[in-house]
Scaffold this motif. Structure first.
Motif, short mmCIF file in Angstrom:
data_model
loop_
_atom_site.label_atom_id
_atom_site.label_comp_id
_atom_site.label_asym_id
_atom_site.label_seq_id
_atom_site.Cartn_x
_atom_site.Cartn_y
_atom_site.Cartn_z
N TRP A 193 -7.32 -4.98 0.30
CA TRP A 193 -7.92 -4.82 -1.00
C TRP A 193 -7.73 -3.46 -1.20
N SER A 194 -7.08 -3.09 -2.25
CA SER A 194 -6.98 -1.69 -2.45
C SER A 194 -7.18 -1.32 -3.99
N GLY A 195 -8.28 -0.77 -4.26
CA GLY A 195 -8.50 -0.53 -5.54
C GLY A 195 -9.20 -1.61 -6.43
N SER A 196 -8.25 -2.32 -6.97
CA SER A 196 -8.56 -3.49 -7.84
C SER A 196 -7.64 -4.69 -7.69
N ASP A 197 -7.03 -4.72 -6.54
CA ASP A 197 -5.85 -5.77 -6.44
C ASP A 197 -5.59 -5.87 -4.91
N THR A 250 0.67 -1.31 -0.17
CA THR A 250 0.03 0.03 -0.01
C THR A 250 1.15 1.20 -0.11
N LYS A 304 -2.88 -5.64 -2.08
CA LYS A 304 -1.57 -4.91 -1.70
C LYS A 304 -1.28 -5.55 -0.17
#
Length: 276
Positions: free
Chosen positions: A231-235, A141, A237
């Motif tokens: 889960w950060s955005g679309s993946d 992140t 991290k």
């Protein structure tokens, strides 16, 4: 890695390895310590057991690898999941640089992400600043990457690189091959929600210098790498990660390879994209 840790990653790249030194006169030529031989009957049982498992695995793969017309795996063909059993989900098709990306927003996706992240963080790229910085910002992140930038540079100092036989840029001597690899053996989900996951990766690590003048031959060690993912955005991290030794199996009765054989294997055998 937890914020209070003072030396991230030195567990794999520095102090975490227990090395078995070969005779000083020839780091690669000496015969390795051999384990006591088992009885012939026990060996026969072992061989038969391995053959049965291989036949079962092949039959199982042929039975479950059924796909739909668009290439996706049919849900009714997926086997029951366990700590190490594959689900039949196909590997990701996208990459961010050289790192697989776009993992599924599921427990299996978190395990795939953790496995591939362990491979990336255990690679030779971590010993060169540009590629290390890139991996840091790709896999962690933003907050974690900013927090770990300084400690990572300190961990991979010029002194540490020299100890590994590398120059200040992380390059090996001419005619030598530096080996650093992580090979996952299995994963397990310790906790999971839609936003967070804690995944442990059991792996064997390879590290050392393959070369005729090397005094630090390539050795292996077994460790468990635990990742706290978000889960950060679309993946997925990495928020933090820790490592511990083992569990390590009893060493086999294998003859140590020469430096040339190790160098050739490193050049010829590429890595995998790991997916559940």
């Amino acid at each position: 890695m937890n914020p209070g840790d003072e030396q991230p990653y030195t567990d794999y790249g520095d102090t975490g390895h227990t090395r078995t030194r070969l005779p000083e006169s020839d780091p690669y030529g000496g015969a390795p310590r051999r384990t006591p031989r088992r009885s012939s009957s026990r060996s026969l049982v072992t061989v038969v057991g391995v053959v049965v498992l291989l036949i079962a695995a092949i039959a199982f793969a042929n039975r479950t690898d059924h796909t739909t017309d668009n290439g996706s795996t049919a849900k009714d063909s997926a086997p029951q999941t366990s700590a190490t059993a594959p689900t039949g989900t196909r590997p990701v098709q996208t990459k961010n640089g050289t790192i697989p990306s776009g993992f599924a927003h599921t427990e299996q996706g978190a395990q795939s992400a953790a496995s591939n992240y362990a491979v990336a963080l255990g690679s030779t790229g971590m010993f060169q600043k540009d590629s290390r910085d890139s991996l840091l910002h790709l896999l962690y992140t933003s907050e974690a990457a900013d927090r770990l930038q300084g400690p990572m540079d300190q961990a991979y100092s010029a002194g540490f690189l020299a100890k590994m036989g590398l120059d200040t840029a992380g390059n090996p001597p001419k005619g030598s091959t530096f080996v650093s690899r992580v090979v996952p053996a299995g994963t397990t989900v310790q906790s999971y929600t839609d936003t967070d996951a804690k995944v442990a990766v059991w792996y064997v690590g390879l590290i050392g210098m393959a070369g005729s003048t090397s005094t630090d031959p390539v050795t292996s060690s077994w460790k468990t790498w635990t990742f706290d993912l978000q889960w950060s955005g679309s993946d997925w991290k990495i928020v933090s990660d820790t490592q511990q030794n083992g569990p390590a199996p009893v060493p086999g009765d294998d003859k140590a390879a020469t430096s040339d054989e190790i160098s050739k294997a490193t050049e010829e055998y590429g890595g995998f994209t790991y997916a559940r």
